[in-house]
Write an enzyme that holds these catalytic residues in place. Structure first.
Site, PDB file in Angstrom:
ATOM      1  N   PRO A  51       5.232   2.950  -6.647  1.00  0.00           N
ATOM      2  CA  PRO A  51       3.943   2.554  -7.053  1.00  0.00           C
ATOM      3  C   PRO A  51       3.457   1.603  -6.065  1.00  0.00           C
ATOM      4  O   PRO A  51       4.033   0.988  -4.899  1.00  0.00           O
ATOM      5  CB  PRO A  51       4.400   1.306  -8.392  1.00  0.00           C
TER       6      PRO A  51
ATOM      7  N   LYS B   6      -8.247   1.334  -1.963  1.00  0.00           N
ATOM      8  CA  LYS B   6      -7.211   0.424  -2.982  1.00  0.00           C
ATOM      9  C   LYS B   6      -8.015  -0.815  -3.795  1.00  0.00           C
ATOM     10  O   LYS B   6      -7.574  -1.541  -4.518  1.00  0.00           O
ATOM     11  CB  LYS B   6      -6.160  -0.319  -2.025  1.00  0.00           C
TER      12      LYS B   6
ATOM     13  N   LYS C 218      -8.293   1.962   3.734  1.00  0.00           N
ATOM     14  CA  LYS C 218      -7.366   1.283   2.814  1.00  0.00           C
ATOM     15  C   LYS C 218      -8.276   0.034   2.091  1.00  0.00           C
ATOM     16  O   LYS C 218      -7.997   0.215   0.845  1.00  0.00           O
ATOM     17  CB  LYS C 218      -6.138   0.730   3.320  1.00  0.00           C
TER      18      LYS C 218
ATOM     19  N   ILE D  76       1.679  -1.370  -5.288  1.00  0.00           N
ATOM     20  CA  ILE D  76       1.742  -2.987  -5.691  1.00  0.00           C
ATOM     21  C   ILE D  76      -0.036  -3.435  -5.619  1.00  0.00           C
ATOM     22  O   ILE D  76      -0.318  -3.995  -6.567  1.00  0.00           O
ATOM     23  CB  ILE D  76       2.707  -3.705  -4.849  1.00  0.00           C
ATOM     24  N   VAL D  77      -0.275  -3.490  -4.337  1.00  0.00           N
ATOM     25  CA  VAL D  77      -1.647  -4.075  -4.199  1.00  0.00           C
ATOM     26  C   VAL D  77      -2.496  -3.474  -4.990  1.00  0.00           C
ATOM     27  O   VAL D  77      -3.711  -4.065  -5.465  1.00  0.00           O
ATOM     28  CB  VAL D  77      -1.840  -4.315  -2.586  1.00  0.00           C
TER      29      VAL D  77
ATOM     30  N   ASN E 184      12.449  -0.921   6.491  1.00  0.00           N
ATOM     31  CA  ASN E 184      11.647  -1.095   7.838  1.00  0.00           C
ATOM     32  C   ASN E 184      12.035  -2.576   8.443  1.00  0.00           C
ATOM     33  O   ASN E 184      12.678  -3.233   7.966  1.00  0.00           O
ATOM     34  CB  ASN E 184      10.045  -1.024   7.493  1.00  0.00           C
TER      35      ASN E 184
ATOM     36  N   PHE F   1      -2.655  -5.951   3.798  1.00  0.00           N
ATOM     37  CA  PHE F   1      -2.630  -5.903   5.006  1.00  0.00           C
ATOM     38  C   PHE F   1      -2.587  -4.408   5.440  1.00  0.00           C
ATOM     39  O   PHE F   1      -2.278  -3.568   4.503  1.00  0.00           O
ATOM     40  CB  PHE F   1      -1.268  -6.550   5.472  1.00  0.00           C
TER      41      PHE F   1
HETATM   42  O1  PMT Z   1       7.299  -9.546   8.173  1.00  0.00           O
HETATM   43  P1  PMT Z   1       6.935  -9.371   9.781  1.00  0.00           P
HETATM   44  O2  PMT Z   1       8.014  -9.014  10.560  1.00  0.00           O
HETATM   45  O3  PMT Z   1       6.333 -10.707  10.151  1.00  0.00           O
HETATM   46  O4  PMT Z   1       5.738  -8.407  10.138  1.00  0.00           O
HETATM   47  C1  PMT Z   1       4.301  -8.542   9.346  1.00  0.00           C
HETATM   48  C2  PMT Z   1       3.924  -7.191   9.149  1.00  0.00           C
HETATM   49  C3  PMT Z   1       3.570  -6.238  10.208  1.00  0.00           C
HETATM   50  C4  PMT Z   1       4.831  -6.532   8.132  1.00  0.00           C
HETATM   51  C5  PMT Z   1       2.349  -7.445   8.129  1.00  0.00           C
HETATM   52  O5  PMT Z   1       1.733  -8.237   9.266  1.00  0.00           O
HETATM   53  C6  PMT Z   1       1.804  -6.205   7.952  1.00  0.00           C
HETATM   54  O6  PMT Z   1       1.043  -5.607   8.290  1.00  0.00           O
HETATM   55  N1  PMT Z   1       2.079  -5.887   6.365  1.00  0.00           N
HETATM   56  C7  PMT Z   1       1.824  -4.703   5.869  1.00  0.00           C
HETATM   57  C8  PMT Z   1       2.624  -3.765   5.878  1.00  0.00           C
HETATM   58  C9  PMT Z   1       2.324  -2.419   5.298  1.00  0.00           C
HETATM   59  O7  PMT Z   1       3.143  -2.040   4.640  1.00  0.00           O
HETATM   60  O8  PMT Z   1       1.154  -1.918   5.617  1.00  0.00           O
HETATM   61  P2  PMT Z   1       0.697  -0.445   4.954  1.00  0.00           P
HETATM   62  O9  PMT Z   1      -0.509  -0.300   5.673  1.00  0.00           O
HETATM   63  O10 PMT Z   1       1.797   0.675   4.692  1.00  0.00           O
HETATM   64  O11 PMT Z   1       0.164  -0.967   3.417  1.00  0.00           O
HETATM   65  C10 PMT Z   1      -1.244  -1.333   3.182  1.00  0.00           C
HETATM   66  C11 PMT Z   1      -1.299  -2.422   2.227  1.00  0.00           C
HETATM   67  O12 PMT Z   1      -0.642  -1.890   0.970  1.00  0.00           O
HETATM   68  C12 PMT Z   1      -0.235  -3.485   2.522  1.00  0.00           C
HETATM   69  O13 PMT Z   1      -0.805  -4.737   1.993  1.00  0.00           O
HETATM   70  C13 PMT Z   1       1.157  -3.459   1.655  1.00  0.00           C
HETATM   71  O14 PMT Z   1       1.668  -4.465   1.269  1.00  0.00           O
HETATM   72  C14 PMT Z   1       0.481  -2.626   0.427  1.00  0.00           C
HETATM   73  N2  PMT Z   1       1.445  -1.676  -0.316  1.00  0.00           N
HETATM   74  C15 PMT Z   1       1.698  -0.442   0.357  1.00  0.00           C
HETATM   75  C16 PMT Z   1       2.587   0.247  -0.396  1.00  0.00           C
HETATM   76  C17 PMT Z   1       2.886   0.007  -1.716  1.00  0.00           C
HETATM   77  N3  PMT Z   1       3.790   0.881  -2.290  1.00  0.00           N
HETATM   78  N4  PMT Z   1       2.452  -1.120  -2.161  1.00  0.00           N
HETATM   79  C18 PMT Z   1       1.955  -1.911  -1.513  1.00  0.00           C
HETATM   80  O15 PMT Z   1       1.229  -3.113  -2.051  1.00  0.00           O
END
Ligand code: PMT
Length: 399
Positions: free
Chosen positions: A306, A342, A338, A308-309, A210, A324
């Site tokens: 998996p 989570k 979320k 992670i968070v 991504n 995030f």
């Molecule tokens: O890296 P940059 O270009 O500076 O951009 C920053 C960002 C937009 C990436 C950042 O601010 C951000 O939003 N990061 C989270 C991106 C994301 O994957 O969001 P999500 O809504 O899909 O996931 C929710 C949370 O679960 C996140 O904390 C993510 O890290 C975590 N996750 C998601 C999937 C997974 N398999 N494991 C995880 O830990």
């Protein structure tokens, strides 16, 4: 003052009689461990020589915008990026007015505009000039833009007047500068931060990924170091140098990121998941480059990665866990979902449908969401936002 150790301070000097005190200020800053580079306006050189500042800062002094020799060394954009903090002392009424107007008509004002680093001013001028409505208006405008003013002090002035407008003493300015680097709210704490994208291999040359650049996560890591934490930065593939003072573990896939995140989790106090982890990976990774053959379609079977968070948040020795949420619509509602699904303590929601914030931009705007509250942090450079978020996370953690 140990907060100044290894800090990069760009000291701007403008044309006022208090400029002579900058020799002592440069000495104080360097004595506290900061690296100092000096930029002088033409008027400042009437009060103190560049040679004096060169000797005291240990670096060549920057004077002109269009100086081919200087640009060949550390050019003005490089200088703007180099600084951890820009300190202008003395800041004259004229300089404050130019900064308020957003002018870039000399090297120092250009650097202030071109840098994401915090800017602090130590105003110095005649008391009537300071009290003048125009200067007061400018001071207010600058503060609204998060520019910090050190003083001015009140007392006897070089012109014989008594009143507000004296530049603070160099030792006070150095102390206030040190205080800009956080108040060690995370001293003694261990923080793990995931950053950047993951890459899920399809074959030896292709992967699913991504647009994450890692900028947000790296800014958080830098801010956590500045807040006194021991930081492990678990980073996907990005083009960013490791911030000083932390351990960086480079990973590629979500599975590797999980292993690195769980390694030592029992000593982690705060876990911040800013990485954009791929939700799925290829079920089978081809050993050799896949051939397109004659078919017009190709089906790729994906399996879930998996979370992670969520794994960290459900660990028996769970740290304070912050996620995030990257959303393109109903940002806060999805983030809140979320947060509970989570089992997170906090979630930071950002709108990634906009190209000027979120993925791969230098700015971001977020909403920090907890079980019973939410707070909007408006668009800010990620470097500054990292500091604001770490301060809020630390506050919630201690609460
Ligand atoms: O890296 P940059 O270009 O500076 O951009 C920053 C960002 C937009 C990436 C950042 O601010 C951000 O939003 N990061 C989270 C991106 C994301 O994957 O969001 P999500 O809504 O899909 O996931 C929710 C949370 O679960 C996140 O904390 C993510 O890290 C975590 N996750 C998601 C999937 C997974 N398999 N494991 C995880 O830990």
């Amino acid at each position: 003052m140990q907060r100044l150790t290894d800090r990069k301070i760009l000291l701007g000097i403008t044309g006022g009689i208090a400029a002579y005190k900058c020799a002592e200020l440069a000495r104080q800053l360097r004595g506290a461990g900061a690296e100092v580079r000096v930029v002088m306006t033409p008027a400042a050189t009437e009060f103190i020589t560049p040679l004096t500042l060169q000797a005291l800062s240990g670096n060549p002094v920057h004077l002109h915008m269009l100086d081919a020799e200087a640009e060949a060394g550390m050019g003005h954009i490089e200088l703007a990026r180099w600084a951890d903090l820009i300190l202008v002392a003395p800041a004259t009424a004229d300089f404050m007015a130019r900064l308020t107007a957003g002018q870039a008509d000399d090297l120092l004002s250009t650097l202030c505009l071109a840098s994401d680093a915090p800017v602090c001013l130590a105003p110095a001028m005649n008391q009537a000039m300071w009290r003048n409505a125009a200067t007061q208006h400018n001071a207010e405008m600058l503060q609204q833009r998060n520019i910090t003013l050190f003083g001015p002090g009140i007392g006897e002035q070089a012109c014989g007047d008594i009143g507000p407008g004296r530049m603070l003493e160099p030792v006070e300015i150095a102390q206030l500068t040190a205080e800009q680097f956080g108040n060690a709210v995370l001293a003694g704490k261990t923080v793990f931060i995931t950053a950047g994208p993951t890459r899920e291999a399809i074959d030896p040359v292709r992967y699913i990924s991504n647009h994450s650049s890692g900028k947000m996560g790296y800014a958080l890591a830098q801010a956590a170091v500045e807040a006194g934490a021991t930081v492990k930065l678990i980073s996907g593939p990005v083009n960013l140098p490791a911030p000083a003072g932390l351990e960086r573990v480079m990973v590629s896939s979500a599975e590797q990121m999980l292993v690195a995140s769980l390694d030592g989790i029992e000593r982690c106090d705060i876990f911040i998941a800013s990485a954009a982890v791929a939700d799925f990976r290829a079920a089978d990774i081809a050993e050799h480059k896949m051939k397109k053959g004659k078919a017009d379609e190709m089906v790729l079977r994906l399996v879930k990665n998996p979370d992670i968070v969520a794994t960290v948040a459900n660990h028996p020795q769970r740290p304070f866990t912050v996620g995030f949420a990257a959303e393109t619509r109903d940002v806060v509602a999805y983030a809140r979902d979320k947060l509970s699904r989570k089992r997170l303590d906090l979630i930071i929601a950002n709108d990634v449908s906009r190209s000027d914030i979120g993925f791969n931009s230098d700015q971001n705007a977020v909403t920090v969401v907890s079980a019973d509250a939410q707070q909007v942090l408006p668009e800010t450079p990620k470097r500054q936002l990292g500091g604001q978020l770490i301060a809020m996370i630390a506050q919630q953690y201690h609460a």
